[in-house]
Design a protein around this motif. Structure first.
Motif, PDB file in Angstrom:
ATOM      1  N   MET A   1      -4.400  30.061  12.594  1.00  0.00           N
ATOM      2  CA  MET A   1      -4.001  30.220  11.120  1.00  0.00           C
ATOM      3  C   MET A   1      -3.058  29.289  10.735  1.00  0.00           C
ATOM      4  SD  MET A   1      -4.123  33.916   9.878  1.00  0.00           S
ATOM      5  CE  MET A   1      -4.417  35.481  10.803  1.00  0.00           C
ATOM      6  N   PRO A   2      -2.978  29.120   9.312  1.00  0.00           N
ATOM      7  CA  PRO A   2      -3.550  29.955   8.063  1.00  0.00           C
ATOM      8  C   PRO A   2      -4.890  29.412   7.965  1.00  0.00           C
ATOM      9  CG  PRO A   2      -2.242  27.995   7.462  1.00  0.00           C
ATOM     10  CD  PRO A   2      -2.263  27.848   8.862  1.00  0.00           C
ATOM     11  N   HIS A   3      -5.650  30.428   7.413  1.00  0.00           N
ATOM     12  CA  HIS A   3      -6.759  30.091   6.806  1.00  0.00           C
ATOM     13  C   HIS A   3      -6.928  30.414   5.474  1.00  0.00           C
ATOM     14  CE1 HIS A   3      -8.087  31.403  10.952  1.00  0.00           C
ATOM     15  NE2 HIS A   3      -7.668  30.114  11.019  1.00  0.00           N
ATOM     16  N   LEU A   4      -7.410  29.423   4.607  1.00  0.00           N
ATOM     17  CA  LEU A   4      -7.754  29.681   3.123  1.00  0.00           C
ATOM     18  C   LEU A   4      -9.145  29.635   2.726  1.00  0.00           C
ATOM     19  CD1 LEU A   4      -6.546  29.577  -0.020  1.00  0.00           C
ATOM     20  CD2 LEU A   4      -6.719  27.256   0.348  1.00  0.00           C
ATOM     21  N   VAL A   5      -9.674  30.674   2.377  1.00  0.00           N
ATOM     22  CA  VAL A   5     -11.085  30.983   2.155  1.00  0.00           C
ATOM     23  C   VAL A   5     -11.219  30.783   0.604  1.00  0.00           C
ATOM     24  CG1 VAL A   5     -12.962  32.557   2.582  1.00  0.00           C
ATOM     25  CG2 VAL A   5     -11.360  32.267   4.441  1.00  0.00           C
ATOM     26  N   VAL A   6     -12.110  29.964   0.167  1.00  0.00           N
ATOM     27  CA  VAL A   6     -12.678  29.973  -1.134  1.00  0.00           C
ATOM     28  C   VAL A   6     -13.963  30.393  -1.490  1.00  0.00           C
ATOM     29  CG1 VAL A   6     -12.530  28.241  -3.074  1.00  0.00           C
ATOM     30  CG2 VAL A   6     -11.070  27.838  -1.083  1.00  0.00           C
ATOM     31  N   LEU A   7     -14.276  31.347  -2.366  1.00  0.00           N
ATOM     32  CA  LEU A   7     -15.255  31.681  -2.855  1.00  0.00           C
ATOM     33  C   LEU A   7     -15.596  31.369  -4.085  1.00  0.00           C
ATOM     34  CD1 LEU A   7     -14.945  35.572  -1.249  1.00  0.00           C
ATOM     35  CD2 LEU A   7     -16.131  33.554  -0.432  1.00  0.00           C
ATOM     36  N   TYR A   8     -16.572  30.936  -4.600  1.00  0.00           N
ATOM     37  CA  TYR A   8     -16.962  30.538  -5.759  1.00  0.00           C
ATOM     38  C   TYR A   8     -18.132  30.731  -6.445  1.00  0.00           C
ATOM     39  CZ  TYR A   8     -18.848  26.524  -3.640  1.00  0.00           C
ATOM     40  OH  TYR A   8     -19.727  25.384  -2.916  1.00  0.00           O
ATOM     41  N   THR A   9     -18.544  30.814  -7.470  1.00  0.00           N
ATOM     42  CA  THR A   9     -19.629  31.007  -8.228  1.00  0.00           C
ATOM     43  C   THR A   9     -20.365  29.701  -7.894  1.00  0.00           C
ATOM     44  OG1 THR A   9     -18.775  30.377 -10.475  1.00  0.00           O
ATOM     45  CG2 THR A   9     -19.061  32.570  -9.621  1.00  0.00           C
ATOM     46  N   PRO A  10     -21.775  29.630  -7.464  1.00  0.00           N
ATOM     47  CA  PRO A  10     -22.451  28.300  -7.160  1.00  0.00           C
ATOM     48  C   PRO A  10     -22.837  27.339  -8.409  1.00  0.00           C
ATOM     49  CG  PRO A  10     -24.023  30.235  -6.975  1.00  0.00           C
ATOM     50  CD  PRO A  10     -22.637  30.758  -7.408  1.00  0.00           C
ATOM     51  N   ASN A  11     -22.311  27.868  -9.698  1.00  0.00           N
ATOM     52  CA  ASN A  11     -22.555  26.908 -11.054  1.00  0.00           C
ATOM     53  C   ASN A  11     -21.354  25.769 -10.924  1.00  0.00           C
ATOM     54  OD1 ASN A  11     -20.550  28.759 -11.545  1.00  0.00           O
ATOM     55  ND2 ASN A  11     -21.607  29.307 -13.359  1.00  0.00           N
ATOM     56  N   LEU A  12     -20.329  25.934  -9.885  1.00  0.00           N
ATOM     57  CA  LEU A  12     -19.660  25.012  -9.978  1.00  0.00           C
ATOM     58  C   LEU A  12     -20.086  23.865  -8.938  1.00  0.00           C
ATOM     59  CD1 LEU A  12     -16.207  27.035  -9.478  1.00  0.00           C
ATOM     60  CD2 LEU A  12     -17.031  25.746 -11.511  1.00  0.00           C
ATOM     61  N   ASP A  13     -21.184  24.279  -8.188  1.00  0.00           N
ATOM     62  CA  ASP A  13     -21.656  22.973  -7.452  1.00  0.00           C
ATOM     63  C   ASP A  13     -22.473  22.062  -8.289  1.00  0.00           C
ATOM     64  OD1 ASP A  13     -20.566  23.407  -4.760  1.00  0.00           O
ATOM     65  OD2 ASP A  13     -22.234  24.953  -4.306  1.00  0.00           O
ATOM     66  N   LYS A  14     -22.014  21.565  -9.088  1.00  0.00           N
ATOM     67  CA  LYS A  14     -22.772  20.530 -10.226  1.00  0.00           C
ATOM     68  C   LYS A  14     -21.691  19.319 -10.447  1.00  0.00           C
ATOM     69  CE  LYS A  14     -22.806  23.772 -13.768  1.00  0.00           C
ATOM     70  NZ  LYS A  14     -23.816  24.261 -14.721  1.00  0.00           N
ATOM     71  N   PRO A  15     -22.096  18.342 -11.153  1.00  0.00           N
ATOM     72  CA  PRO A  15     -21.210  17.236 -11.342  1.00  0.00           C
ATOM     73  C   PRO A  15     -20.029  17.632 -12.585  1.00  0.00           C
ATOM     74  CG  PRO A  15     -23.389  16.486 -11.455  1.00  0.00           C
ATOM     75  CD  PRO A  15     -23.559  17.854 -11.424  1.00  0.00           C
ATOM     76  N   ALA A  16     -18.908  17.152 -12.271  1.00  0.00           N
ATOM     77  CA  ALA A  16     -18.020  17.243 -13.225  1.00  0.00           C
ATOM     78  C   ALA A  16     -18.364  17.328 -14.515  1.00  0.00           C
ATOM     79  CB  ALA A  16     -16.605  16.287 -12.855  1.00  0.00           C
ATOM     80  N   ALA A  17     -19.186  16.290 -14.923  1.00  0.00           N
ATOM     81  CA  ALA A  17     -19.339  16.293 -16.411  1.00  0.00           C
ATOM     82  C   ALA A  17     -20.381  17.257 -16.829  1.00  0.00           C
ATOM     83  CB  ALA A  17     -20.481  14.916 -16.364  1.00  0.00           C
ATOM     84  N   ASP A  18     -21.068  18.090 -16.041  1.00  0.00           N
ATOM     85  CA  ASP A  18     -21.669  19.234 -16.144  1.00  0.00           C
ATOM     86  C   ASP A  18     -20.824  20.480 -15.972  1.00  0.00           C
ATOM     87  OD1 ASP A  18     -23.733  17.798 -16.936  1.00  0.00           O
ATOM     88  OD2 ASP A  18     -24.529  17.593 -14.933  1.00  0.00           O
ATOM     89  N   GLY A  19     -19.529  20.491 -15.751  1.00  0.00           N
ATOM     90  CA  GLY A  19     -18.622  21.653 -15.654  1.00  0.00           C
ATOM     91  C   GLY A  19     -18.401  21.980 -14.129  1.00  0.00           C
ATOM     92  N   GLY A  20     -18.811  21.115 -13.343  1.00  0.00           N
ATOM     93  CA  GLY A  20     -18.648  21.633 -11.856  1.00  0.00           C
ATOM     94  C   GLY A  20     -17.529  20.940 -11.216  1.00  0.00           C
ATOM     95  N   LEU A  21     -17.220  20.678 -10.029  1.00  0.00           N
ATOM     96  CA  LEU A  21     -16.137  20.243  -9.203  1.00  0.00           C
ATOM     97  C   LEU A  21     -16.646  19.888  -7.767  1.00  0.00           C
ATOM     98  CD1 LEU A  21     -12.924  20.151  -9.540  1.00  0.00           C
ATOM     99  CD2 LEU A  21     -12.946  22.184  -8.028  1.00  0.00           C
ATOM    100  N   ASP A  22     -15.999  18.914  -7.157  1.00  0.00           N
ATOM    101  CA  ASP A  22     -16.135  18.590  -6.025  1.00  0.00           C
ATOM    102  C   ASP A  22     -15.476  19.595  -5.215  1.00  0.00           C
ATOM    103  OD1 ASP A  22     -16.220  17.006  -3.551  1.00  0.00           O
ATOM    104  OD2 ASP A  22     -14.911  15.571  -4.315  1.00  0.00           O
ATOM    105  N   MET A  23     -16.210  20.141  -4.537  1.00  0.00           N
ATOM    106  CA  MET A  23     -15.642  21.397  -3.591  1.00  0.00           C
ATOM    107  C   MET A  23     -14.930  20.730  -2.171  1.00  0.00           C
ATOM    108  SD  MET A  23     -15.229  23.962  -5.122  1.00  0.00           S
ATOM    109  CE  MET A  23     -16.022  25.523  -5.927  1.00  0.00           C
ATOM    110  N   SER A  24     -15.541  19.767  -1.925  1.00  0.00           N
ATOM    111  CA  SER A  24     -15.043  18.935  -0.578  1.00  0.00           C
ATOM    112  C   SER A  24     -13.644  18.440  -0.844  1.00  0.00           C
ATOM    113  CB  SER A  24     -16.187  18.112   0.105  1.00  0.00           C
ATOM    114  OG  SER A  24     -17.105  18.668   0.640  1.00  0.00           O
ATOM    115  N   GLY A  25     -13.706  17.915  -2.008  1.00  0.00           N
ATOM    116  CA  GLY A  25     -12.357  17.161  -2.333  1.00  0.00           C
ATOM    117  C   GLY A  25     -11.376  18.507  -2.705  1.00  0.00           C
ATOM    118  N   LEU A  26     -11.798  19.555  -3.207  1.00  0.00           N
ATOM    119  CA  LEU A  26     -10.782  20.607  -3.585  1.00  0.00           C
ATOM    120  C   LEU A  26     -10.075  20.955  -2.185  1.00  0.00           C
ATOM    121  CD1 LEU A  26      -9.603  22.806  -5.281  1.00  0.00           C
ATOM    122  CD2 LEU A  26     -11.533  24.035  -4.983  1.00  0.00           C
TER     123      LEU A  26
END
Length: 149
Positions: A1-26
């Protein structure tokens, strides 16, 4: 521990220009942020080898009104959501809990600034303290970060 679990809508798995986010970077940014938190005695709160951030896209989701209000407001109906839950072991002060929450919140606001400005998105950061019934741990990670005399 600690464990941080991130649950997210899959529409964020796209390029930043399309409203997404680099989840590995996050994940990396959140982990690094957690490692900066110190307690009242200036000790690192979370052990380096035990700090974990894991992100999972939701296979199925529904948000709010399905996008109607976003469309009507001219912001688009492609709503997104991120839920972050940090679970840490008992024994830390309320001040440490606050510090951890503040650090995670600042990291999230910085990482999502562009998306928050351009699209309807909700983000929750929750910090929980564990009430362990059983707490078994096995790790070959921790020795990598123990100080040698």
């Amino acid at each position: 521990m600690p464990h941080l679990v991130v649950l997210y809508t899959p529409n964020l798995d796209k390029p930043a220009a399309d409203g997404g986010l680099d989840m590995s970077g996050l994940c990396r940014a959140l982990c690094d942020a957690m490692l900066t938190v110190h307690d009242e005695q200036d000790r690192q709160v979370f052990p380096t080898g035990g700090t974990r951030v894991l992100a999972y896209p939701a296979a199925h989701f529904a948000l709010a009104d399905g996008g109607a209000a976003g469309e009507a407001a001219g912001q688009g109906g492609d709503y997104a959501f991120v839920y972050m839950n940090l679970r840490m072991a008992k024994g830390r002060s309320a001040e440490v809990h606050r510090r951890v929450g503040d650090v995670l919140d600042a990291c999230v606001k910085q990482r999502f600034a562009e998306q928050l400005a351009r699209r309807p998105i909700g983000i929750t950061v929750q910090v929980d303290e564990g009430h362990e019934v059983a707490d078994a741990k096995t790790s070959s990670l921790h020795p990598l970060f123990q100080k040698k005399d």
